[in-house]
Design a protein around this motif. Structure first.
Motif, PDB file in Angstrom:
ATOM      1  N   LYS A  15       0.805  -1.223   0.000  1.00  0.00           N
ATOM      2  CA  LYS A  15       0.000   0.000   0.000  1.00  0.00           C
ATOM      3  C   LYS A  15       0.836   1.269   0.000  1.00  0.00           C
ATOM      4  O   LYS A  15       0.401   2.304  -0.472  1.00  0.00           O
ATOM      5  N   VAL A  16       2.014   1.183   0.574  1.00  0.00           N
ATOM      6  CA  VAL A  16       2.849   2.380   0.657  1.00  0.00           C
ATOM      7  C   VAL A  16       3.640   2.539  -0.641  1.00  0.00           C
ATOM      8  O   VAL A  16       4.281   1.611  -1.109  1.00  0.00           O
ATOM      9  N   LYS A  17       3.533   3.733  -1.216  1.00  0.00           N
ATOM     10  CA  LYS A  17       4.234   3.993  -2.473  1.00  0.00           C
ATOM     11  C   LYS A  17       5.614   4.570  -2.153  1.00  0.00           C
ATOM     12  O   LYS A  17       5.708   5.568  -1.427  1.00  0.00           O
ATOM     13  N   PHE A  40       3.469  16.623  -6.117  1.00  0.00           N
ATOM     14  CA  PHE A  40       2.827  15.310  -6.215  1.00  0.00           C
ATOM     15  C   PHE A  40       2.486  14.695  -4.847  1.00  0.00           C
ATOM     16  O   PHE A  40       2.111  13.529  -4.767  1.00  0.00           O
ATOM     17  N   GLY A  41       2.639  15.466  -3.782  1.00  0.00           N
ATOM     18  CA  GLY A  41       2.177  15.026  -2.459  1.00  0.00           C
ATOM     19  C   GLY A  41       2.991  13.916  -1.815  1.00  0.00           C
ATOM     20  O   GLY A  41       2.454  13.127  -1.035  1.00  0.00           O
ATOM     21  N   TYR A  42       4.276  13.838  -2.145  1.00  0.00           N
ATOM     22  CA  TYR A  42       5.132  12.827  -1.497  1.00  0.00           C
ATOM     23  C   TYR A  42       5.768  13.405  -0.230  1.00  0.00           C
ATOM     24  O   TYR A  42       5.979  14.613  -0.125  1.00  0.00           O
ATOM     25  N   THR A  43       6.106  12.526   0.700  1.00  0.00           N
ATOM     26  CA  THR A  43       6.920  12.915   1.851  1.00  0.00           C
ATOM     27  C   THR A  43       8.388  12.690   1.480  1.00  0.00           C
ATOM     28  O   THR A  43       8.758  11.587   1.078  1.00  0.00           O
ATOM     29  N   ASP A 104       1.561   7.942   2.942  1.00  0.00           N
ATOM     30  CA  ASP A 104       1.717   6.651   2.275  1.00  0.00           C
ATOM     31  C   ASP A 104       2.453   6.800   0.932  1.00  0.00           C
ATOM     32  O   ASP A 104       2.423   5.920   0.097  1.00  0.00           O
ATOM     33  N   LYS A 105       3.136   7.947   0.770  1.00  0.00           N
ATOM     34  CA  LYS A 105       3.935   8.169  -0.445  1.00  0.00           C
ATOM     35  C   LYS A 105       5.285   8.774  -0.051  1.00  0.00           C
ATOM     36  O   LYS A 105       5.327   9.877   0.504  1.00  0.00           O
ATOM     37  N   PHE A 106       6.344   8.039  -0.281  1.00  0.00           N
ATOM     38  CA  PHE A 106       7.664   8.499   0.170  1.00  0.00           C
ATOM     39  C   PHE A 106       8.660   8.595  -0.985  1.00  0.00           C
ATOM     40  O   PHE A 106       8.736   7.701  -1.827  1.00  0.00           O
TER      41      PHE A 106
END
Ligand SMILES: Nc1ncnc2c1ncn2[C@@H]1O[C@H](COP(=O)(O)OP(=O)(O)OP(=O)(O)O)[C@@H](O)[C@H]1O
Ligand SMILES: Nc1ccn([C@@H]2O[C@H](COP(=O)(O)O)[C@@H](O)[C@H]2O)c(=O)n1
Ligand SMILES: [Mg+2]
Length: 225
Positions: A15-17, A40-43, A104-106
């Protein structure tokens, strides 16, 4: 962080991108990651920042409690010499940072640096990157950028920079090739202006995951010094 645990189980879809961002020092990883994160909303997790923070935290503890930490001085010494921190130390720091974030996006900036980094990440987290962004830049341009970076980094000196370039050629390129063989590599020409590089990156992040960019075997020529 629930979604990270689910990714760990290896049952079904992760689930984690995760996107790994690879490139020799000065290729612009940090610069472009900030833009990607915003658009793009990534951490954004910079591995060398995590390693530096670990050093500072432990040093503060030493000051307060009069303890001696061999781990923190070990990390500091390795980074100053442009060498690689042991993979288990680095991967556990990445895992801790991911677990501490509600995301959930790294974007993992500066990782992996060699094949051992890759295997250790897979073994500890049981996760894989969705793709790997590779910023490919000519060495003379990276050297110019690093020598004028002016951020007070201990490794921004010509001696360490050249060791880092040599390490990249010898140890990181095999990891790049590993992801290329899996069809996960997305390479951009990072020798252009910041805006032009980001245009190429935007095209990659805007594509659906089934819309694959054809792999390329061309790399910028770097001299091992
Ligand atoms: N495309 C570019 N053109 C010109 N200068 C750039 C470009 N991209 C980044 N820079 C500048 O080059 C320097 C290094 O960039 P950055 O810190 O993003 O590289 P990095 O790959 O993260 O390096 P490191 O691995 O050492 O952390 C910075 O001063 C940055 O402002
Ligand atoms: N996977 C990694 C990433 C970094 N390091 C250490 O940090 C230094 C600087 O890294 P940048 O990504 O900022 O270029 C690098 O030279 C290593 O000493 C590491 O050990 N493992
Ligand atoms: Mg950086």
């Amino acid at each position: 962080m629930e979604s990270l645990k689910e990714g760990d189980k290896g049952s079904g879809k992760q689930k984690v991108k995760i996107v790994f961002v690879i490139g020799s020092p000065g290729s612009g990883k940090g610069t472009q990651c900030e833009r990607i994160a915003q658009q793009f909303g990534y951490t954004h997790l910079s591995v060398s920042e995590l390693l530096r923070q670990e050093t500072i935290l432990v040093l503060e503890l030493v000051y307060k409690m009069q303890l001696i930490s061999s781990k923190s001085s070990m990390i500091q010494k390795i980074m100053k010499e442009g060498k690689l921190v042991p993979s288990d130390v680095t991967v556990r720091l990445i895992q801790q940072a991911m677990q501490g974030m509600d995301s959930d996006k790294f974007l993992i900036d500066g990782f992996p640096r060699n094949e051992e980094n890759v295997k250790t990440f897979e073994n500890i987290t049981k996760m894989e990157p969705e793709f790997v962004l590779y910023l490919d830049c000519p060495q003379d341009e990276m050297e110019r950028r690093l020598l004028s970076r002016n951020e007070g980094r201990e490794d921004d000196n010509i001696e360490t920079i050249r060791k880092q370039f040599k390490f990249f050629m010898e140890s990181t390129l095999p990891a790049v090739e590993y992801y290329e063989s899996k069809g996960k590599l997305r390479k951009v020409d990072a020798g252009k202006s910041i805006d032009e590089v980001f245009e190429s990156i935007k095209a990659i992040f805007s594509q659906g995951k089934d819309n694959k960019v054809p792999p390329s075997r061309h790399y910028c020529k770097c001299v091992i010094l």
